[in-house]
Design an enzyme around this catalytic site. Structure first.
Site, mmCIF file in Angstrom:
data_model
loop_
_atom_site.group_PDB
_atom_site.id
_atom_site.type_symbol
_atom_site.label_atom_id
_atom_site.label_comp_id
_atom_site.label_asym_id
_atom_site.label_seq_id
_atom_site.Cartn_x
_atom_site.Cartn_y
_atom_site.Cartn_z
ATOM 1 N N VAL A 212 0.957 -3.488 3.803
ATOM 2 C CA VAL A 212 1.007 -5.118 4.529
ATOM 3 C C VAL A 212 1.496 -6.349 4.564
ATOM 4 C CG1 VAL A 212 -2.086 -5.461 4.437
ATOM 5 C CG2 VAL A 212 -0.078 -5.952 2.696
ATOM 6 N N TYR B 55 -4.626 3.452 8.091
ATOM 7 C CA TYR B 55 -5.584 2.555 8.159
ATOM 8 C C TYR B 55 -6.386 3.120 9.209
ATOM 9 C CZ TYR B 55 -2.379 -1.075 5.544
ATOM 10 O OH TYR B 55 -1.685 -1.700 4.179
ATOM 11 N N LYS C 234 0.525 3.411 -2.973
ATOM 12 C CA LYS C 234 0.007 4.581 -3.646
ATOM 13 C C LYS C 234 -0.238 5.989 -3.204
ATOM 14 C CE LYS C 234 -4.125 0.819 -1.494
ATOM 15 N NZ LYS C 234 -4.476 0.614 -0.376
ATOM 16 N N TYR D 233 -2.430 -2.335 -10.735
ATOM 17 C CA TYR D 233 -2.105 -2.066 -9.626
ATOM 18 C C TYR D 233 -1.147 -3.009 -8.850
ATOM 19 C CZ TYR D 233 -3.886 -1.625 -4.023
ATOM 20 O OH TYR D 233 -3.878 -1.534 -3.143
ATOM 21 N N SER E 245 0.900 -1.431 0.056
ATOM 22 C CA SER E 245 -0.205 -0.066 0.081
ATOM 23 C C SER E 245 0.414 1.407 -0.038
ATOM 24 C CB SER E 245 -1.191 0.363 1.256
ATOM 25 O OG SER E 245 -2.242 -0.525 1.009
HETATM 26 N N1 GLU Z 1 -1.658 -5.603 -2.211
HETATM 27 C C1 GLU Z 1 -2.158 -5.030 -1.004
HETATM 28 C C2 GLU Z 1 -3.910 -5.453 -1.213
HETATM 29 O O1 GLU Z 1 -4.593 -4.259 -2.029
HETATM 30 C C3 GLU Z 1 -1.777 -4.321 -0.816
HETATM 31 C C4 GLU Z 1 -2.669 -4.340 1.395
HETATM 32 C C5 GLU Z 1 -2.280 -3.032 1.612
HETATM 33 O O2 GLU Z 1 -0.375 -2.864 1.920
HETATM 34 O O3 GLU Z 1 -3.172 -2.147 2.381
HETATM 35 O O4 GLU Z 1 -4.253 -5.196 -0.130
#
Ligand code: GLU
Length: 339
Positions: free
Chosen positions: A281, A263, A88, A211, A85
């Protein structure tokens, strides 16, 4: 995590101390942060992407990259893991740099959902709006808007853009990519739901594929610190000297990270640490002290919201000890009146 859990109550008032201290002082504080965090063995590694469950839970590195190009690192800072994530934030920055603040504001949004990063309910509650780029809906909408007519061009823009932030060519961990691609049914559902609301106007499954690859890019704590320090340095990578994005884009990206980077614990993080951050994560965590430093941490044991436990503890210490909290001030009353 609370200040008492983070073990920072003994560090005293956190005041912005101006320029970062000399190199040897940052080295010593980075070492101290590492030692403190090493005592924390709580949390568990992510397992919803099957391959992530196989990681060594003890891997731990912390790296501070200052805006003068100095790098201070302790532990397993060259151990690679998937960025997940954290990507992002950087894809969002690249998109803002390409299409501008206003357009991205309307299409992706900046407000916290208060719900899990992969919530479908959040999309429905908000009439199909993705809400912000740090949740999966917003991240998928962001990736969909990246320049290029097809998935290959979008992927190229993502990979080369993130590589410029890191100052080296990043590559995909094929095993992580395949493991997530085989199990990411929810992300496919989210992308298709966004398409049904007209929020994704290209093939939603292609968007999920780009993604998923972006999440599987391999980085280490050193890379994360350099990437974070680029956001701390008005968009110029302080190690390579390359201008990656504008200073305005850094400001916008940091605001979004501050609101939603950790989060459902984003408020808690801002309250205790006082800096924009973003976690992933696989155990990565970036933190940015604007105009000063970027911090990259890796430790795969996560709290229940998905944030690296040791990463948080080490970063909390550095925020206090280096005087980085952007909300902290000291009284400078000098007796001047307004008369
Ligand atoms: N590739 C993970 C997902 O989309 C990223 C999750 C994360 O790091 O929050 O579920």
């Amino acid at each position: 995590m609370r200040a008492s859990e983070l073990g920072i109550n003994d560090i005293g008032i956190a005041v912005d101390t101006g320029p970062v201290p000399p190199d040897d002082r940052i080295d010593a504080l980075t070492e101290a942060a590492y030692r403190r965090a090493l005592e924390h063995a709580e949390g568990s590694v992510a397992d919803y992407i099957p391959i992530l469950a196989a990681v060594d839970p003890e891997g731990f590195g912390i790296c501070v990259a200052d805006v003068n190009g100095g790098v201070h690192e302790v532990g397993d800072t060259r151990l690679t893991f998937s960025i997940q994530s954290i990507s992002k934030a950087f894809v969002y920055a690249l998109l803002c740099d390409t299409v501008g603040h206003e357009a991205v504001f309307d299409m992706v949004g900046v407000n916290n959902t208060g719900l899990a990063f992969n919530s479908v309910v959040a999309i429905e509650l908000n009439d199909g709006h993705p809400m912000n780029p740090m949740v999966n809906a917003g991240a998928l909408a962001t990736t969909a808007l990246m320049p290029g007519g097809g998935a290959a061009e979008k992927w190229d823009a993502v990979r080369t853009g993130l590589s410029r932030f890191a100052g080296r060519e990043l590559r995909v961990d094929e095993e992580v990519y395949r493991s997530e691609a085989a199990t990411n049914h929810r992300n496919r559902a989210i992308a298709q739901l966004l398409e049904s609301y007209g929020r994704i106007q290209t093939d939603p499954l292609d968007v999920v594929d780009v993604y998923t690859k972006q999440c599987a890019l391999l980085v280490d704590a050193h890379d994360l610190a350099v990437m974070a320090s680029t956001l701390a340095d008005g968009g110029v990578n302080p190690v390579t000297g390359e201008k990656v994005v504008s200073a305005e884009v850094c400001r916008d990206t940091l605001a979004v990270m501050a609101a939603s980077g950790l989060y459902e614990r984003s408020g808690e993080w801002l309250f205790e640490i006082g800096l924009p951050g973003k976690s992933g994560v696989a155990g990565g965590l970036i933190t940015v002290a604007p105009g000063k430093v970027g911090i990259g941490a890796y430790a795969p044991r996560l709290d229940s919201a998905g944030n690296s436990v040791r990463g948080q503890v080490a970063t909390a210490y550095l925020s206090r000890a280096l005087g980085l909290n952007i909300f902290a001030s000291d009284s400078h009353f000098s007796g001047r009146t307004n008369e």
